[in-house]
Design a protein around this motif. Structure first.
Motif, mmCIF file in Angstrom:
data_model
loop_
_atom_site.group_PDB
_atom_site.id
_atom_site.type_symbol
_atom_site.label_atom_id
_atom_site.label_comp_id
_atom_site.label_asym_id
_atom_site.label_seq_id
_atom_site.Cartn_x
_atom_site.Cartn_y
_atom_site.Cartn_z
ATOM 1 N N GLN A 143 -13.218 -29.458 5.033
ATOM 2 C CA GLN A 143 -12.802 -28.383 4.133
ATOM 3 C C GLN A 143 -13.402 -27.024 4.502
ATOM 4 O OE1 GLN A 143 -10.775 -28.571 0.980
ATOM 5 N NE2 GLN A 143 -10.036 -30.222 2.287
ATOM 6 N N LYS A 144 -14.142 -26.958 5.605
ATOM 7 C CA LYS A 144 -14.802 -25.711 6.021
ATOM 8 C C LYS A 144 -13.856 -24.503 6.040
ATOM 9 C CE LYS A 144 -16.432 -24.196 10.270
ATOM 10 N NZ LYS A 144 -17.063 -24.413 11.559
ATOM 11 N N PRO A 145 -12.622 -24.640 6.552
ATOM 12 C CA PRO A 145 -11.729 -23.472 6.552
ATOM 13 C C PRO A 145 -11.355 -22.990 5.148
ATOM 14 C CG PRO A 145 -10.867 -25.210 7.985
ATOM 15 C CD PRO A 145 -12.015 -25.789 7.233
ATOM 16 N N CYS A 146 -11.625 -23.805 4.142
ATOM 17 C CA CYS A 146 -11.225 -23.482 2.768
ATOM 18 C C CYS A 146 -12.335 -22.819 1.960
ATOM 19 C CB CYS A 146 -10.798 -24.759 2.050
ATOM 20 S SG CYS A 146 -9.534 -25.698 2.924
ATOM 21 N N LEU A 147 -13.555 -22.823 2.475
ATOM 22 C CA LEU A 147 -14.694 -22.369 1.679
ATOM 23 C C LEU A 147 -14.569 -20.922 1.216
ATOM 24 C CD1 LEU A 147 -17.660 -24.171 3.487
ATOM 25 C CD2 LEU A 147 -16.494 -24.821 1.365
ATOM 26 N N CYS A 148 -14.038 -20.047 2.046
ATOM 27 C CA CYS A 148 -13.867 -18.647 1.621
ATOM 28 C C CYS A 148 -12.897 -18.562 0.438
ATOM 29 C CB CYS A 148 -13.383 -17.771 2.769
ATOM 30 S SG CYS A 148 -14.713 -17.289 3.892
ATOM 31 N N GLY A 149 -11.851 -19.337 0.494
ATOM 32 C CA GLY A 149 -10.901 -19.367 -0.621
ATOM 33 C C GLY A 149 -11.561 -19.864 -1.895
ATOM 34 N N PRO A 181 -21.936 -23.955 8.783
ATOM 35 C CA PRO A 181 -22.421 -22.589 8.515
ATOM 36 C C PRO A 181 -21.847 -22.070 7.196
ATOM 37 C CG PRO A 181 -20.829 -22.582 10.314
ATOM 38 C CD PRO A 181 -21.072 -24.007 9.944
ATOM 39 N N TYR A 182 -22.697 -21.391 6.418
ATOM 40 C CA TYR A 182 -22.222 -20.815 5.163
ATOM 41 C C TYR A 182 -21.184 -19.746 5.502
ATOM 42 C CZ TYR A 182 -22.224 -19.274 0.352
ATOM 43 O OH TYR A 182 -21.839 -18.981 -0.933
#
Length: 96
Positions: free
Chosen positions: A60-66, A92-93
């Motif tokens: 889910q890393k690509p979704c964290l900003c969302g 990475p945060y």
């Protein structure tokens, strides 16, 4: 004969482009915060994350900003325990 070779090259290039685009589509992730449910206990209690949690978090890393932009989810992703879990899993945060 030259015309046949040119057509064959064009067809081969088209096939390569299609295969490459299919591979990218297969790698796309569906952003769903419920996928991170294995991390819930680690985030709420501060316990070490499970292997399943880390696997889902990496997925889910690509979704964290969302998730950070969503007012309902930001408090969870931005919490000190969530940051510890993210770090423990080697993700990475997000810098959004």
């Amino acid at each position: 004969m030259k015309k046949f070779s040119f057509v064959a090259v064009v067809v081969m290039v088209a096939v390569v482009v299609l295969v490459a685009s299919e591979a990218q589509m297969a790698e796309a992730v569906t952003c769903s915060p419920t996928e991170l449910s294995p991390c819930l206990s680690a985030i709420t209690s501060g316990s070490p994350p499970s292997a399943t949690c880390c696997s889902k978090l990496k997925e889910q890393k690509p979704c964290l900003c969302g998730y950070l932009k969503n007012p309902n989810l930001k408090q969870y992703v931005n919490s000190p325990n969530a940051k510890k879990v993210i770090s423990s899993c080697g993700v990475p945060y997000p810098q959004c």
